[in-house]
Design an enzyme around this catalytic site. Sequence first.
Site, mmCIF file in Angstrom:
data_model
loop_
_atom_site.group_PDB
_atom_site.id
_atom_site.type_symbol
_atom_site.label_atom_id
_atom_site.label_comp_id
_atom_site.label_asym_id
_atom_site.label_seq_id
_atom_site.Cartn_x
_atom_site.Cartn_y
_atom_site.Cartn_z
ATOM 1 N N GLU A 157 0.846 -1.189 0.000
ATOM 2 C CA GLU A 157 0.000 0.000 0.000
ATOM 3 C C GLU A 157 0.885 1.244 0.000
ATOM 4 O OE1 GLU A 157 -3.751 1.767 2.603
ATOM 5 O OE2 GLU A 157 -2.158 0.679 3.639
ATOM 6 N N CYS A 216 -5.088 -3.221 2.913
ATOM 7 C CA CYS A 216 -4.811 -2.908 4.311
ATOM 8 C C CYS A 216 -6.022 -3.058 5.238
ATOM 9 C CB CYS A 216 -4.198 -1.505 4.401
ATOM 10 S SG CYS A 216 -3.296 -1.218 5.948
ATOM 11 N N LYS A 264 -9.673 1.414 -2.392
ATOM 12 C CA LYS A 264 -9.863 0.915 -1.024
ATOM 13 C C LYS A 264 -11.229 1.329 -0.493
ATOM 14 C CE LYS A 264 -7.451 1.132 3.454
ATOM 15 N NZ LYS A 264 -6.271 1.718 4.141
#
Length: 289
Positions: free
Chosen positions: A47, A160, A119
């Site tokens: 990330e 994440c 995300k």
Amino acid sequence: MSVAPEKFRVGLVQMCSGRTVAPNVDAACALIRQAAGEGAQYIQTPEMTNILEIDRTRLPDALRPEADDPAIHHFGELARELGVWLHIGSLALLGEAGKPVNRSILFSPAGEIVARYDKIHMFDVDLANGESYRESASYEPGKTAVLAQLPWGGLGMTICYDLRFPHLHRTLAHGGAQFLAVPAAFTRPTGAAHWHTLLRARAIECQCYVFAAAQGGKHEDGRETFGHSLIISPWGEILGEGDVEPGVIVADIDLLRLEQIRQQVPSLRNDRPFDLVKSPPPRQGGAAT
């Protein structure tokens, strides 16, 4: 119709990204070349490969829209040169609405973008050690789960903090994922507490290989990330692990092993719909009759 090979090699790039894009891209490219040199056919970076910046007032000036971002062009050319599937775990980019997005991009060996994922779950937390993060103040969250297609099977794309939301990964597994990508920049406290446990849990419950390239070390913006990039089997076995320093880990992925596990414990097939019934609260002031 060609049959996918039974094994392929994965390479994960671990980084310690700073506040300036160009040096981060150079560092990523060097490690991507190293992974390709070790035989990796699918390579993943962490990330925030291009920039790790906690000061949201400085962020927009450093970012570009996807179409104008020089790093994307550079990574596409590198994927084509090396002939690999290159998964840039995420880049901070300016989204279509003008707000930054945290976007994962998958390049084919031809250098073409074949999948992108923004995300979904924003890291808005207050940790016990005083660290506080408000990702939603800087980034526009995504709204769509993405299942990409590799020559060896389906790749569920996550980033994440998405790791803490098992329904996303289960949906990807039911949609056809054999592999789950979890590029990350876990903080040191949350990583020490939960990184290994959560990744192994997602692998076991979804019966997927998990590929999690990580940021690691003390960063230029002051934060500290946990590192420990991991490659995990569908049985929960750790096939490769980094430490805290930048570097590369590789492991061979066995598709027959995945099928054996899914046949032995067919938990994905055994899923059943159900209803939730809530009992009424206990009555106050007296014993139950």
